[in-house]
Scaffold this motif. Structure first.
Motif, PDB file in Angstrom:
ATOM      1  N   VAL A 106      -8.105   8.774   2.301  1.00  0.00           N
ATOM      2  CA  VAL A 106      -7.981   7.559   1.239  1.00  0.00           C
ATOM      3  C   VAL A 106      -9.519   8.309   0.360  1.00  0.00           C
ATOM      4  O   VAL A 106     -10.613   8.394   0.832  1.00  0.00           O
ATOM      5  N   GLY A 133       0.736   3.799  -3.381  1.00  0.00           N
ATOM      6  CA  GLY A 133      -0.073   5.026  -3.070  1.00  0.00           C
ATOM      7  C   GLY A 133      -1.371   4.698  -3.163  1.00  0.00           C
ATOM      8  O   GLY A 133      -2.348   5.644  -3.317  1.00  0.00           O
ATOM      9  N   ARG A 134      -1.925   3.721  -2.837  1.00  0.00           N
ATOM     10  CA  ARG A 134      -3.564   3.197  -3.123  1.00  0.00           C
ATOM     11  C   ARG A 134      -3.763   1.848  -2.238  1.00  0.00           C
ATOM     12  O   ARG A 134      -2.703   1.105  -1.848  1.00  0.00           O
ATOM     13  N   ILE A 135      -5.094   1.491  -2.066  1.00  0.00           N
ATOM     14  CA  ILE A 135      -5.295   0.587  -0.987  1.00  0.00           C
ATOM     15  C   ILE A 135      -5.803  -0.560  -2.041  1.00  0.00           C
ATOM     16  O   ILE A 135      -6.538  -1.495  -1.392  1.00  0.00           O
ATOM     17  N   PHE A 136      -5.547  -0.545  -3.242  1.00  0.00           N
ATOM     18  CA  PHE A 136      -5.935  -1.855  -4.080  1.00  0.00           C
ATOM     19  C   PHE A 136      -4.964  -2.092  -5.085  1.00  0.00           C
ATOM     20  O   PHE A 136      -3.880  -1.061  -5.111  1.00  0.00           O
ATOM     21  N   TRP A 179      -0.492  11.559   1.642  1.00  0.00           N
ATOM     22  CA  TRP A 179       0.425  11.774   2.632  1.00  0.00           C
ATOM     23  C   TRP A 179      -0.082  13.035   3.403  1.00  0.00           C
ATOM     24  O   TRP A 179       0.611  14.231   3.080  1.00  0.00           O
ATOM     25  N   ARG A 232     -14.139  -1.803   9.159  1.00  0.00           N
ATOM     26  CA  ARG A 232     -13.772  -0.504   8.297  1.00  0.00           C
ATOM     27  C   ARG A 232     -12.219  -0.270   8.530  1.00  0.00           C
ATOM     28  O   ARG A 232     -11.609  -1.086   8.892  1.00  0.00           O
ATOM     29  N   ILE A 233     -11.834   0.856   7.678  1.00  0.00           N
ATOM     30  CA  ILE A 233     -10.338   1.027   7.480  1.00  0.00           C
ATOM     31  C   ILE A 233      -9.548   2.016   8.410  1.00  0.00           C
ATOM     32  O   ILE A 233      -8.755   2.606   8.090  1.00  0.00           O
ATOM     33  N   PHE A 234     -10.557   2.428   9.476  1.00  0.00           N
ATOM     34  CA  PHE A 234      -9.881   3.344  10.312  1.00  0.00           C
ATOM     35  C   PHE A 234     -10.384   3.081  11.735  1.00  0.00           C
ATOM     36  O   PHE A 234     -11.471   2.349  11.825  1.00  0.00           O
ATOM     37  N   LEU A 293      -3.222   1.764   8.019  1.00  0.00           N
ATOM     38  CA  LEU A 293      -2.768   1.061   6.814  1.00  0.00           C
ATOM     39  C   LEU A 293      -1.672   1.058   6.147  1.00  0.00           C
ATOM     40  O   LEU A 293      -1.273   0.403   5.502  1.00  0.00           O
ATOM     41  N   ILE A 294      -0.856   1.853   6.964  1.00  0.00           N
ATOM     42  CA  ILE A 294       0.640   2.284   6.358  1.00  0.00           C
ATOM     43  C   ILE A 294       1.724   1.700   7.112  1.00  0.00           C
ATOM     44  O   ILE A 294       1.616   1.758   8.471  1.00  0.00           O
ATOM     45  N   GLY A 298     -15.145   5.033   4.642  1.00  0.00           N
ATOM     46  CA  GLY A 298     -14.090   3.971   5.277  1.00  0.00           C
ATOM     47  C   GLY A 298     -14.716   2.764   5.702  1.00  0.00           C
ATOM     48  O   GLY A 298     -13.973   1.833   6.253  1.00  0.00           O
ATOM     49  N   THR A 299     -15.858   2.401   5.822  1.00  0.00           N
ATOM     50  CA  THR A 299     -16.508   1.185   6.106  1.00  0.00           C
ATOM     51  C   THR A 299     -16.302   0.310   4.761  1.00  0.00           C
ATOM     52  O   THR A 299     -16.432   0.728   3.489  1.00  0.00           O
ATOM     53  N   TYR A 300     -16.645  -0.919   5.036  1.00  0.00           N
ATOM     54  CA  TYR A 300     -16.620  -2.026   3.780  1.00  0.00           C
ATOM     55  C   TYR A 300     -17.619  -3.120   3.787  1.00  0.00           C
ATOM     56  O   TYR A 300     -17.961  -3.396   5.004  1.00  0.00           O
ATOM     57  N   ASP A 319     -11.667   6.512  -5.020  1.00  0.00           N
ATOM     58  CA  ASP A 319     -10.985   5.608  -6.004  1.00  0.00           C
ATOM     59  C   ASP A 319     -10.111   4.866  -5.201  1.00  0.00           C
ATOM     60  O   ASP A 319      -9.318   4.061  -5.922  1.00  0.00           O
ATOM     61  N   GLY A 320      -9.863   4.975  -4.184  1.00  0.00           N
ATOM     62  CA  GLY A 320      -8.509   3.960  -3.340  1.00  0.00           C
ATOM     63  C   GLY A 320      -7.381   4.603  -3.223  1.00  0.00           C
ATOM     64  O   GLY A 320      -6.562   3.863  -2.963  1.00  0.00           O
ATOM     65  N   THR A 321      -6.947   5.805  -3.951  1.00  0.00           N
ATOM     66  CA  THR A 321      -5.713   6.318  -3.689  1.00  0.00           C
ATOM     67  C   THR A 321      -5.900   7.281  -2.433  1.00  0.00           C
ATOM     68  O   THR A 321      -6.867   7.576  -1.698  1.00  0.00           O
ATOM     69  N   TYR A 322      -4.533   7.513  -1.925  1.00  0.00           N
ATOM     70  CA  TYR A 322      -4.423   8.318  -0.729  1.00  0.00           C
ATOM     71  C   TYR A 322      -3.437   9.446  -0.727  1.00  0.00           C
ATOM     72  O   TYR A 322      -2.764   9.280  -1.582  1.00  0.00           O
ATOM     73  N   ARG A 354       0.790  -1.156  -0.005  1.00  0.00           N
ATOM     74  CA  ARG A 354      -0.225  -0.052   0.031  1.00  0.00           C
ATOM     75  C   ARG A 354       0.897   1.313   0.043  1.00  0.00           C
ATOM     76  O   ARG A 354       0.763   2.206  -0.662  1.00  0.00           O
ATOM     77  N   THR A 355       2.026   1.223   0.728  1.00  0.00           N
ATOM     78  CA  THR A 355       2.857   2.519   0.811  1.00  0.00           C
ATOM     79  C   THR A 355       3.528   2.504  -0.650  1.00  0.00           C
ATOM     80  O   THR A 355       3.467   3.647  -1.065  1.00  0.00           O
TER      81      THR A 355
END
Lengths: 235, 235
Positions: B178, A94-97, B186, B95-97, B127-128, A182-184, B181-184, A90-91
């Motif tokens: 985030v 730059g994305r979570i997919f 810093w 969730r992711i947080f 996540l990181i 942020g939920t899934y 589209d899944g990008t994030y 992910r780092t």
């Protein structure tokens, strides 16, 4: 052993074998995990297999039924302390997919696996832990349930390797749509029968795959049962 | 040792000590990491500290400058193989947080740390990966740069513990927004000077904290330098 499920109305749980045991540890693809090139190897439903890859080799994972998730792990050939790491991916990305063409990295941030081809719509997960004994107990199972963490351990034990811990897997075809808040959700795969992913080894490594036995959420489809996968290694 | 930075226009890199070394391994809060209750312990900028917690104790982490990220890890007291695990937290939380009141779980899915209080707006990251030597090399550093992975290892070495690997941290005050589209990004922390988080130990454990030395992205603020943290343990 008679695994049971608490989910009302769910189909009876079917273990990898009728007696409830999982034969992964006794069924390596070869004693040391080295594949014959261009040969199809079956990963039966709910089981796992470890496959040694040489740098540059291509591993094709096929999803005959289309709805089956593959929990994928990799460790480097010479150091069990270096493994494919989703938080480092992910780092790096730059994305979570992930998407086709990505180079997935280890906990030492070295590229180890490239997603060389993907016939599916490309919906995979890099956020969720491998299912394990405790996960199924928490979902209501009262006896042993096949699980990806044990499949990981048994697949490696089958070729004489002992992992230090179970890394977070690259969950191929697992559909975990993340909402803006942020939920899934635990959604069904969007892949279709015969879809495949080709992964290229960027270093010598061991790939470990589990045909995810999850049948208490929707991640392996709705109205389906966990299915087999087929893997093949080529140059 | 003279760490350098490649970022054009960036402030010169300032190591934990003028000679470029990091004294974390030589400065435990106590030889075995056991704190005096209600005493403030400083975690100097760019360093780490390990603190033993008994079940039920409350660990307060204060952010005097407001912009400083705390990479937080925990391992259970009796097994270095059981640690706070972000991928298992995401599975448990749906969730992711994280948010105040959450019970964070281990790789065995057992609750270990509860977020008991949070004076900040609650923006944290799960996540990181922890920054490490390779991360700074990839960002352009040509010599040693203090990093959270080494701070984790040195904090534990300082109290005589050897970890098996560096788990994904709970990055307190780290702001990784985030997008849909899944990008994030810093981004800089949104916490303010004096903000604090109170974590309650649900089992005996070792908490490891690193005052993140990241100064080549914006995660510790824009126009700021990495700062200290203060920790205190109470009943």
């Amino acid at each position: 052993m008679s695994p049971t499920r608490a989910s009302a109305g769910a189909a009876p749980y079917r273990a990898a074998q009728p007696d409830g045991s999982n034969p992964t540890a006794d069924n390596p693809i070869a004693p040391d995990g080295t594949p014959q090139l261009d040969r199809d190897y079956l990963i039966p439903a709910r089981q796992g297999r470890a496959v040694r890859l040489k740098r540059g080799q291509r591993l094709t994972i096929t999803n005959p039924q289309g709805h089956q998730v593959c929990d994928f792990f990799a460790i480097t050939a010479n150091s069990p302390a270096e493994f494919l790491s989703m938080e480092h991916c992910r780092t790096a990305l730059g994305r979570i997919f992930v998407k086709s063409g990505d180079r997935l990295v280890t906990n030492r941030r070295r590229p180890l696996i490239e997603i060389a081809e993907d016939s599916s719509p490309g919906v995979h997960d890099i956020l969720i832990a491998a299912c394990d004994h405790t996960r199924y107990q928490q979902l209501g199972c009262t006896d042993y349930h096949d699980n990806c963490a044990d499949n990981f351990r048994m697949s490696l034990a089958a070729i004489g390797e002992t992992p230090r811990h179970v890394p977070c897997p690259f969950n191929i075809w697992m559909n975990i749509p993340v909402a803006k808040d942020g939920t899934y959700d635990w959604a069904a795969p969007v892949s279709k029968p015969g879809d495949y992913v080709v992964l290229r080894a960027l270093e010598d490594c061991i790939a470990i795959m589990s045909a995810c036995p999850q049948d208490m959420t929707s991640v392996n489809g709705v109205g389906t049962v966990p299915a087999e996968l087929v893997v093949k290694v080529g140059e």
